[in-house]
Scaffold this motif. Structure first.
Motif, PDB file in Angstrom:
ATOM      1  N   UNK A 177      62.864  51.742  51.543  1.00 10.75           N
ATOM      2  CA  UNK A 177      62.620  50.726  50.511  1.00 10.75           C
ATOM      3  C   UNK A 177      63.270  49.380  50.821  1.00 10.75           C
ATOM      4  N   UNK A 178      64.124  49.347  51.860  1.00 10.15           N
ATOM      5  CA  UNK A 178      64.848  48.113  52.219  1.00 10.15           C
ATOM      6  C   UNK A 178      65.593  47.540  51.025  1.00 10.15           C
ATOM      7  N   UNK A 179      66.114  48.453  50.205  1.00 10.98           N
ATOM      8  CA  UNK A 179      66.773  48.013  48.967  1.00 10.98           C
ATOM      9  C   UNK A 179      67.667  49.136  48.445  1.00 10.98           C
ATOM     10  N   UNK A 180      68.948  48.823  48.191  1.00 13.37           N
ATOM     11  CA  UNK A 180      69.878  49.839  47.698  1.00 13.37           C
ATOM     12  C   UNK A 180      69.525  50.290  46.293  1.00 13.37           C
TER      13      UNK A 180
ATOM     14  N   UNK B 103      65.435  56.189  43.052  1.00 15.58           N
ATOM     15  CA  UNK B 103      64.684  57.353  43.505  1.00 15.58           C
ATOM     16  C   UNK B 103      65.584  58.579  43.628  1.00 15.58           C
ATOM     17  N   UNK B 104      66.817  58.360  44.069  1.00 14.98           N
ATOM     18  CA  UNK B 104      67.744  59.475  44.287  1.00 14.98           C
ATOM     19  C   UNK B 104      68.578  59.803  43.057  1.00 14.98           C
ATOM     20  N   UNK B 105      68.351  59.042  41.964  1.00 11.90           N
ATOM     21  CA  UNK B 105      69.096  59.251  40.706  1.00 11.90           C
ATOM     22  C   UNK B 105      70.590  59.078  40.918  1.00 11.90           C
ATOM     23  N   UNK B 106      70.936  58.012  41.648  1.00 12.52           N
ATOM     24  CA  UNK B 106      72.322  57.646  41.905  1.00 12.52           C
ATOM     25  C   UNK B 106      72.524  56.195  41.480  1.00 12.52           C
TER      26      UNK B 106
ATOM     27  N   UNK C  23      77.103  53.796  44.511  1.00 13.58           N
ATOM     28  CA  UNK C  23      77.336  55.063  45.221  1.00 13.58           C
ATOM     29  C   UNK C  23      76.559  55.100  46.526  1.00 13.58           C
ATOM     30  N   UNK C  24      75.316  54.606  46.499  1.00 18.14           N
ATOM     31  CA  UNK C  24      74.497  54.582  47.712  1.00 18.14           C
ATOM     32  C   UNK C  24      75.084  53.603  48.721  1.00 18.14           C
ATOM     33  N   UNK C  25      75.485  52.421  48.250  1.00 17.19           N
ATOM     34  CA  UNK C  25      76.054  51.415  49.127  1.00 17.19           C
ATOM     35  C   UNK C  25      77.331  51.919  49.795  1.00 17.19           C
ATOM     36  N   UNK C  26      78.167  52.608  48.995  1.00 19.39           N
ATOM     37  CA  UNK C  26      79.420  53.151  49.533  1.00 19.39           C
ATOM     38  C   UNK C  26      79.135  54.219  50.592  1.00 19.39           C
ATOM     39  N   UNK C  27      78.169  55.091  50.323  1.00 21.83           N
ATOM     40  CA  UNK C  27      77.845  56.162  51.283  1.00 21.83           C
ATOM     41  C   UNK C  27      77.352  55.573  52.618  1.00 21.83           C
ATOM     42  N   UNK C  28      76.538  54.521  52.531  1.00 17.29           N
ATOM     43  CA  UNK C  28      76.032  53.892  53.755  1.00 17.29           C
ATOM     44  C   UNK C  28      77.169  53.188  54.499  1.00 17.29           C
ATOM     45  N   UNK C  29      78.099  52.546  53.748  1.00 15.19           N
ATOM     46  CA  UNK C  29      79.227  51.875  54.391  1.00 15.19           C
ATOM     47  C   UNK C  29      80.119  52.872  55.122  1.00 15.19           C
ATOM     48  N   UNK C  30      80.376  54.022  54.504  1.00 12.23           N
ATOM     49  CA  UNK C  30      81.174  55.065  55.149  1.00 12.23           C
ATOM     50  C   UNK C  30      80.466  55.566  56.409  1.00 12.23           C
ATOM     51  N   UNK C  31      79.136  55.728  56.323  1.00 11.90           N
ATOM     52  CA  UNK C  31      78.359  56.184  57.485  1.00 11.90           C
ATOM     53  C   UNK C  31      78.475  55.176  58.624  1.00 11.90           C
TER      54      UNK C  31
ATOM     55  N   UNK D  49      72.419  48.515  59.119  1.00 10.78           N
ATOM     56  CA  UNK D  49      71.547  47.604  58.367  1.00 10.78           C
ATOM     57  C   UNK D  49      72.089  46.181  58.473  1.00 10.78           C
ATOM     58  N   UNK D  50      71.166  45.222  58.472  1.00 10.81           N
ATOM     59  CA  UNK D  50      71.537  43.824  58.229  1.00 10.81           C
ATOM     60  C   UNK D  50      71.217  43.551  56.767  1.00 10.81           C
ATOM     61  N   UNK D  51      72.132  42.898  56.077  1.00 13.75           N
ATOM     62  CA  UNK D  51      72.007  42.721  54.628  1.00 13.75           C
ATOM     63  C   UNK D  51      71.767  41.265  54.282  1.00 13.75           C
ATOM     64  N   UNK D  52      70.829  41.043  53.327  1.00 15.50           N
ATOM     65  CA  UNK D  52      70.631  39.725  52.733  1.00 15.50           C
ATOM     66  C   UNK D  52      70.848  39.886  51.242  1.00 15.50           C
ATOM     67  N   UNK D  53      70.705  38.808  50.508  1.00 12.52           N
ATOM     68  CA  UNK D  53      70.913  38.884  49.055  1.00 12.52           C
ATOM     69  C   UNK D  53      69.831  39.695  48.355  1.00 12.52           C
ATOM     70  N   UNK D  54      68.673  39.850  48.991  1.00 13.21           N
ATOM     71  CA  UNK D  54      67.568  40.538  48.322  1.00 13.21           C
ATOM     72  C   UNK D  54      67.174  41.864  48.974  1.00 13.21           C
ATOM     73  N   UNK D  55      67.480  42.032  50.254  1.00 13.51           N
ATOM     74  CA  UNK D  55      67.029  43.260  50.927  1.00 13.51           C
ATOM     75  C   UNK D  55      67.947  43.599  52.094  1.00 13.51           C
TER      76      UNK D  55
END
Length: 308
Positions: free
Chosen positions: A16-19, A25-28, A32-40, A49-55
Motif C-alpha cells: 500500500x506504500x502507506x503505514x 488492513x492488519x487491525x493495528x 505499531x506498524x511503523x515501530x515494527x518496520x523500524x526494528x526490522x 523503505x524511503x519515506x516521504x510525508x505522504x508515502x
C-alpha cells in the motif's frame, strides 16, 4: 527478527506504500506498524523503505526482501503438510531415469502430472539415458528408479528388476541407398563399406557399449533416436532400428528393410529400482506398470513382448 507478523507487516506496507493503510488492513495502529518496520530495518542494518510525508517506497534492499518474504510465507504454510508426508514415509525427492528406446514425451508429461497430483510435496526429477547410461544413473548418479533398464537380470544387488518386454530390431536402409538394390542377404563385407549410425552410450563410469558396429566399419554417433531415424532415411548410414518404430516408415516407403548375415538379437528391458531408496512413490510407479495404467502405456509402444 523475521517472525510471521513482521513479514506480514512489511508486505502490507510494501503493497500500500502507506503505514496507515497497512495498519488498517492488519487491525493495528500506525505507530505499531511503523515501530515494527523500524526494528526490522535496525536488525537488517539497512533501510528497507524511503519515506516521504505522504508515502513510503521500497529501497532496492526492500525489493529483494519482498521477493523472499512470499517464498518464506508459502514455505511456512506448507511445512506442516511436508512434515506429515515425510513422517508417513513418502520420499521428499525421486529421481527417475528413462531409457531413450522407450522415452516418450506424452508418457513422461502424463507421469509427471499423476505424480504431482498424488505426491504434491515430492520433488520429481526425470532424465533420459542411453544403453548402459541407465545403469550408470542408478548405480552412480543418485537415481532411484529406472524405466527401461537393459537386461532382465540385475548386475548389482542394490537394484531390483522387473521385466517389461523386449525390443526387436530391423535392419533398414534408405530407398536410394546402394545396398537397397543388392539382391539376397547382405554380407558383412557389403555392410562394412558404409557408416553405421549409432546413439552414443551415455554411461560415464560403466563401460560403454555399442548397439551395432562391424570390425573396421566407420561409425557415426548421433544424440538421439529420431536423429538416427533421419540419418537412415537420408542415406547417411545404415544399421538397426526398433522394429515397431520403423514399421510405418517402411510402409510409407521412407525406409527399406533388408536381411543381413547376422541379425541383432532382441533387447530385453526392465523396470529397476534401488533397494536402499524404495518408498511410497517408487512403489506407486511400480503399481502403475503392474496395472498397465493408460498414462504409462506409451512407454511400451516399441516393445514387441510385454509382461501384460
Amino acid at each position: 527478527m523475521l517472525d510471521r507478523e513482521t513479514i506480514r507487516s512489511f508486505m502490507k506496507v510494501a503493497k500500500y506504500s502507506n503505514f496507515s493503510k497497512a495498519a488498517e488492513v492488519l487491525h493495528k495502529t500506525p505507530a505499531a506498524i511503523s515501530y515494527r518496520i523500524k526494528v526490522l530495518e535496525d536488525d537488517m542494518g539497512t533501510p528497507l523503505f524511503t519515506r516521504t510525508t505522504r508515502s513510503v517506497h521500497l529501497t532496492p534492499a526492500g525489493e529483494h526482501l519482498l521477493e523472499q518474504c512470499q517464498k518464506w510465507l508459502d514455505w511456512i504454510e506448507t511445512m506442516p503438510k511436508e512434515l506429515k508426508q515425510i513422517e508417513s514415509g513418502i520420499e521428499r525427492q525421486v529421481n527417475i531415469v528413462i531409457n531413450n528406446l522407450v522415452y516418450d514425451q506424452e508418457a513422461v508429461s502424463g507421469l509427471i502430472l499423476l505424480l504431482n497430483e498424488k505426491f504434491p510435496f515430492t520433488q520429481i526429477n526425470i532424465t533420459q539415458a542411453v544403453y548402459m547410461g541407465v545403469w550408470d544413473a542408478l548405480l552412480n548418479q543418485d537415481y532411484h528408479f529406472a524405466i527401461g533398464v537393459p537386461g532382465r537380470d540385475t548386475i548389482d544387488n542394490q537394484v531390483i528388476m522387473n521385466y517389461l518386454g523386449s525390443i526387436n530390431w530391423s535392419f533398414v536402409t534408405s530407398p536410394d541407398h546402394p545396398l537397397t538394390s543388392k539382391e539376397g542377404t547382405l554380407s558383412e563385407s557389403q555392410l562394412r563399406q558404409y557408416p553405421a549410425i549409432n546413439i552414443e552410450d551415455t554411461s560415464q563410469k560403466i563401460n560403454k557399449r555399442t548397439g551395432w558396429l562391424l570390425r573396421d566399419q566407420k561409425e557415426i554417433k548421433v544424440p538421439d533416436l529420431m536423429t538416427k531415424v533421419a540419418c537412415h532415411m537420408n542415406g547417411s548410414g545404415i544399421g538397426f532400428l526398433p522394429t515397431k518404430l520403423c514399421h510405418d516408415y517402411i510402409e510409407q516407403g521412407a525406409l527399406v528393410e533388408r536381411q543381413v548375415q547376422w541379425n541383432r538379437t532382441p533387447s530385453p528391458l526392465s523396470l529397476g529400482w534401488r533397494t536402499d531408496s524404495k518408498g511410497h512413490v517408487t512403489q506407486w510407479i511400480i503399481d502403475l506398470f503392474e496395472e498397465n495404467h493408460p498414462t504409462i502405456q506409451r512407454f511400451s509402444k516399441h516393445l514387441d513382448y510385454m509382461t501384460h
